[in-house]
Design a protein around this motif. Structure first.
Motif, PDB file in Angstrom:
ATOM      1  N   SER A 159      13.391  -5.959  -2.376  1.00  0.00           N
ATOM      2  CA  SER A 159      14.415  -5.848  -3.427  1.00  0.00           C
ATOM      3  C   SER A 159      13.832  -5.197  -4.674  1.00  0.00           C
ATOM      4  O   SER A 159      14.527  -4.522  -5.427  1.00  0.00           O
ATOM      5  CB  SER A 159      14.981  -7.230  -3.763  1.00  0.00           C
ATOM      6  N   GLY A 160      12.510  -5.387  -4.885  1.00  0.00           N
ATOM      7  CA  GLY A 160      11.849  -4.752  -6.024  1.00  0.00           C
ATOM      8  C   GLY A 160      11.735  -3.253  -5.888  1.00  0.00           C
ATOM      9  O   GLY A 160      11.457  -2.556  -6.864  1.00  0.00           O
ATOM     10  N   MET A 161      11.948  -2.742  -4.674  1.00  0.00           N
ATOM     11  CA  MET A 161      11.850  -1.300  -4.439  1.00  0.00           C
ATOM     12  C   MET A 161      13.187  -0.595  -4.647  1.00  0.00           C
ATOM     13  O   MET A 161      13.251   0.632  -4.623  1.00  0.00           O
ATOM     14  CB  MET A 161      11.345  -1.034  -3.019  1.00  0.00           C
ATOM     15  N   THR A 162      14.274  -1.367  -4.832  1.00  0.00           N
ATOM     16  CA  THR A 162      15.585  -0.751  -5.027  1.00  0.00           C
ATOM     17  C   THR A 162      15.715  -0.212  -6.447  1.00  0.00           C
ATOM     18  O   THR A 162      15.040  -0.692  -7.373  1.00  0.00           O
ATOM     19  CB  THR A 162      16.713  -1.766  -4.762  1.00  0.00           C
ATOM     20  N   ASN A 163      16.593   0.761  -6.636  1.00  0.00           N
ATOM     21  CA  ASN A 163      16.784   1.357  -7.957  1.00  0.00           C
ATOM     22  C   ASN A 163      17.410   0.364  -8.928  1.00  0.00           C
ATOM     23  O   ASN A 163      18.267  -0.441  -8.556  1.00  0.00           O
ATOM     24  CB  ASN A 163      17.658   2.601  -7.858  1.00  0.00           C
ATOM     25  N   LEU A 164      16.990   0.445 -10.161  1.00  0.00           N
ATOM     26  CA  LEU A 164      17.468  -0.475 -11.196  1.00  0.00           C
ATOM     27  C   LEU A 164      18.779  -0.029 -11.820  1.00  0.00           C
ATOM     28  O   LEU A 164      19.502  -0.830 -12.389  1.00  0.00           O
ATOM     29  CB  LEU A 164      16.408  -0.593 -12.301  1.00  0.00           C
ATOM     30  N   LEU A 165      19.083   1.268 -11.741  1.00  0.00           N
ATOM     31  CA  LEU A 165      20.246   1.809 -12.458  1.00  0.00           C
ATOM     32  C   LEU A 165      21.400   2.161 -11.534  1.00  0.00           C
ATOM     33  O   LEU A 165      22.271   2.942 -11.892  1.00  0.00           O
ATOM     34  CB  LEU A 165      19.827   3.055 -13.253  1.00  0.00           C
ATOM     35  N   GLU A 166      21.395   1.618 -10.342  1.00  0.00           N
ATOM     36  CA  GLU A 166      22.513   1.908  -9.432  1.00  0.00           C
ATOM     37  C   GLU A 166      23.335   0.664  -9.197  1.00  0.00           C
ATOM     38  O   GLU A 166      22.849  -0.445  -9.307  1.00  0.00           O
ATOM     39  CB  GLU A 166      21.982   2.452  -8.096  1.00  0.00           C
ATOM     40  N   LEU A 184      13.933  -3.568 -15.771  1.00  0.00           N
ATOM     41  CA  LEU A 184      12.673  -3.873 -15.090  1.00  0.00           C
ATOM     42  C   LEU A 184      12.136  -5.215 -15.561  1.00  0.00           C
ATOM     43  O   LEU A 184      11.704  -6.044 -14.742  1.00  0.00           O
ATOM     44  CB  LEU A 184      11.642  -2.775 -15.361  1.00  0.00           C
ATOM     45  N   MET A 185      12.143  -5.461 -16.871  1.00  0.00           N
ATOM     46  CA  MET A 185      11.642  -6.731 -17.388  1.00  0.00           C
ATOM     47  C   MET A 185      12.497  -7.902 -16.888  1.00  0.00           C
ATOM     48  O   MET A 185      11.970  -8.964 -16.544  1.00  0.00           O
ATOM     49  CB  MET A 185      11.634  -6.710 -18.922  1.00  0.00           C
ATOM     50  N   LEU A 241       2.523  -9.290  -4.723  1.00  0.00           N
ATOM     51  CA  LEU A 241       3.240  -8.190  -4.065  1.00  0.00           C
ATOM     52  C   LEU A 241       4.419  -7.723  -4.907  1.00  0.00           C
ATOM     53  O   LEU A 241       4.579  -6.528  -5.164  1.00  0.00           O
ATOM     54  CB  LEU A 241       3.734  -8.622  -2.687  1.00  0.00           C
ATOM     55  N   ALA A 242       5.236  -8.665  -5.360  1.00  0.00           N
ATOM     56  CA  ALA A 242       6.512  -8.308  -5.984  1.00  0.00           C
ATOM     57  C   ALA A 242       6.351  -7.612  -7.324  1.00  0.00           C
ATOM     58  O   ALA A 242       7.065  -6.646  -7.618  1.00  0.00           O
ATOM     59  CB  ALA A 242       7.374  -9.563  -6.156  1.00  0.00           C
ATOM     60  N   MET A 243       5.413  -8.075  -8.153  1.00  0.00           N
ATOM     61  CA  MET A 243       5.313  -7.529  -9.506  1.00  0.00           C
ATOM     62  C   MET A 243       4.853  -6.060  -9.512  1.00  0.00           C
ATOM     63  O   MET A 243       5.510  -5.202 -10.107  1.00  0.00           O
ATOM     64  CB  MET A 243       4.402  -8.393 -10.373  1.00  0.00           C
ATOM     65  N   PRO A 244       3.729  -5.722  -8.867  1.00  0.00           N
ATOM     66  CA  PRO A 244       3.311  -4.308  -8.869  1.00  0.00           C
ATOM     67  C   PRO A 244       4.322  -3.384  -8.207  1.00  0.00           C
ATOM     68  O   PRO A 244       4.539  -2.264  -8.662  1.00  0.00           O
ATOM     69  CB  PRO A 244       1.982  -4.321  -8.099  1.00  0.00           C
ATOM     70  N   VAL A 245       4.935  -3.870  -7.115  1.00  0.00           N
ATOM     71  CA  VAL A 245       5.920  -3.038  -6.416  1.00  0.00           C
ATOM     72  C   VAL A 245       7.100  -2.737  -7.332  1.00  0.00           C
ATOM     73  O   VAL A 245       7.604  -1.609  -7.382  1.00  0.00           O
ATOM     74  CB  VAL A 245       6.382  -3.731  -5.117  1.00  0.00           C
ATOM     75  N   SER A 246       7.546  -3.741  -8.085  1.00  0.00           N
ATOM     76  CA  SER A 246       8.678  -3.537  -8.999  1.00  0.00           C
ATOM     77  C   SER A 246       8.342  -2.508 -10.072  1.00  0.00           C
ATOM     78  O   SER A 246       9.152  -1.630 -10.383  1.00  0.00           O
ATOM     79  CB  SER A 246       9.068  -4.863  -9.668  1.00  0.00           C
ATOM     80  N   ASP A 278       0.829  -1.201   0.000  1.00  0.00           N
ATOM     81  CA  ASP A 278       0.000   0.000   0.000  1.00  0.00           C
ATOM     82  C   ASP A 278       0.864   1.252   0.000  1.00  0.00           C
ATOM     83  O   ASP A 278       0.596   2.222  -0.719  1.00  0.00           O
ATOM     84  CB  ASP A 278      -0.908  -0.016   1.237  1.00  0.00           C
ATOM     85  N   TRP A 279       1.932   1.230   0.797  1.00  0.00           N
ATOM     86  CA  TRP A 279       2.862   2.359   0.895  1.00  0.00           C
ATOM     87  C   TRP A 279       3.509   2.632  -0.459  1.00  0.00           C
ATOM     88  O   TRP A 279       3.494   3.764  -0.963  1.00  0.00           O
ATOM     89  CB  TRP A 279       3.898   2.052   1.973  1.00  0.00           C
ATOM     90  N   THR A 280       4.110   1.609  -1.035  1.00  0.00           N
ATOM     91  CA  THR A 280       4.796   1.779  -2.316  1.00  0.00           C
ATOM     92  C   THR A 280       3.833   2.225  -3.404  1.00  0.00           C
ATOM     93  O   THR A 280       4.143   3.099  -4.213  1.00  0.00           O
ATOM     94  CB  THR A 280       5.471   0.458  -2.733  1.00  0.00           C
ATOM     95  N   HIS A 281       2.635   1.634  -3.397  1.00  0.00           N
ATOM     96  CA  HIS A 281       1.657   1.986  -4.424  1.00  0.00           C
ATOM     97  C   HIS A 281       1.242   3.445  -4.296  1.00  0.00           C
ATOM     98  O   HIS A 281       1.246   4.197  -5.276  1.00  0.00           O
ATOM     99  CB  HIS A 281       0.442   1.074  -4.295  1.00  0.00           C
ATOM    100  N   LYS A 282       0.892   3.882  -3.086  1.00  0.00           N
ATOM    101  CA  LYS A 282       0.445   5.261  -2.897  1.00  0.00           C
ATOM    102  C   LYS A 282       1.554   6.260  -3.199  1.00  0.00           C
ATOM    103  O   LYS A 282       1.311   7.312  -3.801  1.00  0.00           O
ATOM    104  CB  LYS A 282      -0.053   5.461  -1.462  1.00  0.00           C
ATOM    105  N   LYS A 283       2.784   5.931  -2.788  1.00  0.00           N
ATOM    106  CA  LYS A 283       3.892   6.850  -3.041  1.00  0.00           C
ATOM    107  C   LYS A 283       4.183   6.960  -4.530  1.00  0.00           C
ATOM    108  O   LYS A 283       4.384   8.055  -5.065  1.00  0.00           O
ATOM    109  CB  LYS A 283       5.152   6.396  -2.311  1.00  0.00           C
ATOM    110  N   SER A 284       4.199   5.836  -5.230  1.00  0.00           N
ATOM    111  CA  SER A 284       4.474   5.862  -6.664  1.00  0.00           C
ATOM    112  C   SER A 284       3.381   6.597  -7.422  1.00  0.00           C
ATOM    113  O   SER A 284       3.657   7.380  -8.332  1.00  0.00           O
ATOM    114  CB  SER A 284       4.613   4.432  -7.197  1.00  0.00           C
TER     115      SER A 284
END
Length: 690
Positions: free
Chosen positions: A683-690, A637-638, A348-353, A177-183
Motif C-alpha cells: 500500500s506504501g507503493m501506491t500513488n498518494l495523489l490519486e 506522505l507524512m 519495510l513500510a517506512m522506506p518504501v513509502s 530491494d526492488w522498490t529501493h533500486k527503482k526509486s
C-alpha cells in the motif's frame, strides 16, 4: 506507426501497436516521444503487451496525428533516458518474485519430506548465521529475532512454520530491494546532466559547441555559475567548485591547475579551463546512485525514527517471548509472541513509502533529493520567492534599447549580448535572444569577463572598461555618470519595465528595457499556498516600485526590494532562528546562498545550473502549481507514515495478545504478521495523489 485503438473515453485512449514484440529501448523511445507532447498529460507504455495508455487534453485528432507520425528511427532520445531506464530492472524483479512464489509451493507440494527438510535446514542456517553475526557485534536487532523464530520452529520440528517465515521474509526483502533500486534509479536519472552546449577552446578562440560533439582530450572553458559537463583535469584557472550533487558536501572545494573535476559539479566562483578526460559525464550516474544509497542525511526524520525504533523493539520482543514461557510454560504461546515483531514491518513500510513518494514526485516533474526534504516541505510555515524567473516568467524579453551615447540601439544591443552570452540568467538570455532575432552578430570583442554576483558583468573593450548590470552596480559601485544632455531622458525611463544598464568608460551608454511579465498562475498559487498555512514572502533585487507592483498583484504577505544575495540568506536564517521552517524558491546564481540556508531549497528548472545543483528539489515543469502538488504530496506522505506506524503497532499488538491467549497458533501468527507487513508495504507503493 501502425496501431489500433483498444479502448477510449473522454481524453483517454488505450492503443495496441501492431508489432510482434517491443524492446525496452523502443518502449522508452515511445514513452519519451509522447511525454514530451504538451497536449499529453499521462503516458504508460507496456513493452510486454505492446500497449500504450494515453491521457490528453484538446483535440483527439491531434493525438492520432502524433501517433501516425511516430517512428522509432525518427526520434532522438537523450542517451541518459535509455541508460537510466528501469524497465529491465522491473522485468528482473518481477521474475524474481514469481520464481520465489512458484518454487516455494512447488517444494511444499512435490518435494519429498527428507529433501524438503534438508533444504529448509540449509536456508535456516543462513538466517541463524546472520543473527549470530549481529549478536557477536553486540547488537540485538531484527536478524536476531528472525534467527530465533526460525531456530525455535526447526527445533520443534515445525518446518512448515519455519518455511513460511523464511518465504515471507524473502518476499519482503525482494519487494524492498526492488522498490529501493527503482526509486534510486529514477531519482538518479532525473539528476542526470542536461547540458546542451559548452564553450570549447580552439585556435580561433572560444567556440560554443554542442555537448555531444566534445571528444576526450578537448579543452573546454567553464564560467562561474555553470555546471562542469565532463570529468577532466584543470589546465588553467582557479575556482571554488560546489560538489554537493555528488558528495553531499555543503562547502565548495578549491580547484586549481592539475586538479581533477567531475561532471555535474558546479563552479560557484572563478573560471576553469578543463581538459576532458571522459566525454559524456558517464561516471556521474554511478556517483549519484552511490551518494543516494549511502547518505543518511537524505532520510526523513520519521523514517529514521521508525528504523531506530524497529531495532530498539527487538529486545522487548525477545523478552516478551521469555516472559510468556516463564509464566505459562507453554512453548506454543511463547512462539506465537516470537513470530510477531514490529520491526520487520516498520523497516519495510517506512522506506518504501518515502522512496515511492520520491518516484511519484518525479512523475510530476519534481526532482526530490531525499525524504528529508519532503518532510520539511510538509512541516514548512514560510515560503520565500525570488521574483525574476520565479513569480515572473522565466523568459523575459527585451522591449527596447534606449541609447545614451552616439551609437545606435542595435550596436549597443550587440555589445550587451556579447557580454551577457557567457552567463546563465534569464535576463542575460533575453538580451542574447534579442540580438539573435535582429541577426546581430556579436563575435568576441572584449577581454576576460568578470561576473559580480547579483550586480552585473565587467570587462574591457579595447582600453575602455565596459559594465552591464543593475543601477546599484553601475552608479553606486562603479560610480558611472549620466551624460548631461540625457538627464531628462533618464528621468523619464518607462516605469512598466525592469532596466538593465550598460556603461562604457565610466559613462552610461544604454538602458535596456526588460519586459518581465508575471506568470498567469502566480496569484492563484500564492493564494492556495496561503490557504495551506504558509506565510508567503517575495524578495528581489529589483526596485521598490517594481517589487511593490508585483507584490500587490500576487498578494504576498511580505515583500523586500533591492536586496543582495546575503540579505536573502540572512532573512532565511532569521526566520529559522524564530523556530520557523523555511522553503526558498529561486532560479539565479544570486539565490544560491538562500537556497543553501533554507530547510528546503527549490530551484526552477530553467534557472542557473548552480541553483539547480544546490537545490534540494527542482521543479521541472514551467508551472508554479507544481509547488502546490509538492506540498500536497509531502503532507500526504507524512500522514501515510503516521497511519502505517499506528497500523503496524496496533495489528501486531493484537496478534501478540491472541497468541498469548492461545486463540491462534504460531503458524497463523507468522502468516498474519507477514501478510500484514507485505500489505502495508504494497500500500506504501501506491500513488498518494490519486
Amino acid at each position: 506507426m501502425k496501431f489500433k485503438i483498444l479502448h477510449e473515453n473522454a481524453e483517454r485512449m488505450r492503443i495496441h501497436l501492431l508489432q510482434n514484440r517491443m524492446s525496452y529501448e523502443q518502449a522508452d523511445t515511445l514513452f519519451y516521444y509522447l511525454q514530451s507532447q504538451e497536449c499529453i498529460t499521462f503516458v504508460k507504455v507496456n513493452e510486454r503487451t505492446c500497449n500504450a495508455t494515453i491521457r490528453y487534453y484538446g483535440d483527439r485528432r491531434e493525438i492520432l496525428r502524433l501517433l501516425r507520425e511516430f517512428g522509432y528511427d525518427r526520434i532522438q532520445v537523450p542517451a541518459e533516458v535509455i541508460e537510466n531506464s528501469s524497465r529491465a530492472l522491473n522485468h528482473e524483479y518481477q521474475g524474481k518474485v514469481v520464481d520465489h512464489i512458484v518454487f516455494h509451493y512447488a517444494r511444499r507440494w512435490f518435494l519429498p519430506y527428507p529433501l524438503r527438510y534438508a533444504y529448509i535446514a540449509y536456508r535456516a542456517a543462513g538466517y541463524v548465521l546472520k543473527g549470530l553475526k549481529c549478536l557477536f557485534a553486540g547488537k540485538i536487532e531484527v536478524p536476531v529475532l528472525d534467527a530465533t523464530a526460525i531456530s525455535v520452529s526447526m527445533i520443534r520440528g515445525d518446518i512448515s512454520t519455519a518455511s513460511s517465515v523464511m518465504f515471507m521474509l524473502g518476499i519482503g526483502e525482494l519487494l524492498e530491494d526492488w522498490t529501493h533500486k527503482k526509486s534510486v534509479a529514477d531519482l538518479a536519472g532525473t539528476m542526470a546532466l542536461n547540458v546542451s552546449h559548452v564553450w570549447v577552446k580552439t585556435e580561433q578562440g572560444e567556440i560554443l559547441m554542442p555537448a555531444n560533439k566534445v571528444q576526450q582530450g578537448d579543452t573546454i572553458i567553464v564560467h562561474m555559475g555553470t555546471v562542469i559537463p565532463f570529468d577532466g583535469v584543470v589546465s588553467e584557472g582557479e575556482a571554488m567548485v560546489n560538489q554537493a550533487s555528488l558528495t553531499g558536501e555543503s562547502v565548495a572545494v578549491r580547484k586549481a591547475e592539475d586538479s581533477t573535476v567531475y561532471a555535474g559539479t558546479t563552479i560557484e566562483e572563478g573560471e576553469l579551463t578543463i581538459v576532458v578526460k571522459k566525454a559524456g559525464g558517464g561516471s556521474r550516474y554511478e556517483k549519484i546512485v552511490t551518494m543516494i544509497e549511502e547518505t543518511e542525511k537524505l532520510k526523513s526524520g520519521l523514517e529514521s525514527k521508525a528504523e531506530h525504533l524497529a531495532d530498539k523493539l527487538v529486545p522487548y520482543c525477545l523478552g516478551g517471548t521469555a516472559l510468556t514461557y516463564f509464566l505459562t510454560g507453554n512453548v506454543t504461546k511463547a512462539l506465537s509472541v516470537l513470530m510477531v515483531d514490529y520491526s520487520c514491518a516498520l523497516k519495510l513500510a517506512m522506506p518504501v513509502s518515502v522512496l515511492s513518494a520520491i518516484r511519484e514526485a518525479k512523475q510530476h516533474e519534481l526532482t526530490v533529493k531525499g525524504g528529508k526534504f519532503l518532510e520539511a516541505v510538509a512541516e514548512a510555515d514560510t515560503i520565500v520567492f525570488d521574483k525574476t524567473g520565479t513569480l515572473t516568467k522565466a523568459q523575459p524579453t527585451v522591449a527596447g534599447v534606449i541609447p545614451f551615447d552616439s551609437q545606435s540601439p542595435d550596436e549597443l544591443l550587440r555589445i550587451a549580448a556579447c557580454l551577457e552570452e557567457h552567463f546563465p540568467h534569464s535576463v542575460a538570455r533575453a538580451v542574447v535572444e534579442a540580438a539573435k532575432d535582429k541577426k546581430l552578430v556579436h563575435e568576441e570583442m572584449h577581454s576576460k569577463v568578470e561576473y559580480i554576483v547579483a550586480h552585473g558583468i565587467a570587462t574591457k573593450i579595447g582600453e575602455k572598461r565596459a559594465i552591464i548590470g543593475s543601477a546599484h552596480f553601475v552608479f553606486d559601485d562603479e560610480h558611472c555618470s549620466i551624460p548631461e544632455n540625457k538627464r531628462e531622458l533618464y528621468e523619464t525611463l518607462p516605469k512598466e519595465y525592469s532596466h538593465l544598464y550598460l556603461a562604457i568608460d565610466g559613462m552610461l551608454a544604454a538602458v535596456i528595457c526588460i519586459e518581465d511579465p508575471l506568470r498567469e498562475e502566480a496569484e492563484g498559487v500564492v493564494t492556495t499556498l496561503k490557504k495551506m498555512g504558509l506565510k508567503v514572502v517575495m524578495m528581489t533585487g529589483d526596485s521598490d516600485r517594481t517589487a511593490r507592483a508585483i507584490a500587490e498583484c500576487v498578494g504576498v504577505d511580505e515583500y523586500y526590494s533591492e536586496v543582495l544575495p546575503e540579505d536573502k540568506a540572512d532573512f532565511v536564517e532569521k526566520e529559522k532562528a524564530m523556530g520557523r521552517r523555511v522553503i526558498m524558491i529561486g532560479d539565479g546564481i544570486n539565490d544560491s546562498p538562500a537556497l543553501s540556508a533554507a530547510d528546503v531549497g527549490i530551484a526552477i528548472s530553467d534557472g542557473a545550473e548552480l541553483a539547480r545543483e544546490i537545490a534540494d528539489i527542482t521543479v521541472g515543469k514551467d508551472d508554479l502549481y507544481q509547488l502546490v502538488i509538492l506540498r500536497l504530496l509531502s503532507e500526504r506522505l507524512m500522514k501515510r507514515i503516521r497511519r502505517n506506524y499506528r497500523s503496524i503497532v496496533g495489528f501486531n499488538s493484537l496478534l501478540i495478545a491472541l497468541g498469548i491467549g492461545g486463540i491462534i497458533q504460531p503458524t497463523a501468527s507468522a502468516l498474519l504478521h507477514n501478510t500484514s507487513t507485505l500489505f502495508i508495504g504494497m500500500s506504501g507503493m501506491t500513488n498518494l495523489l490519486e
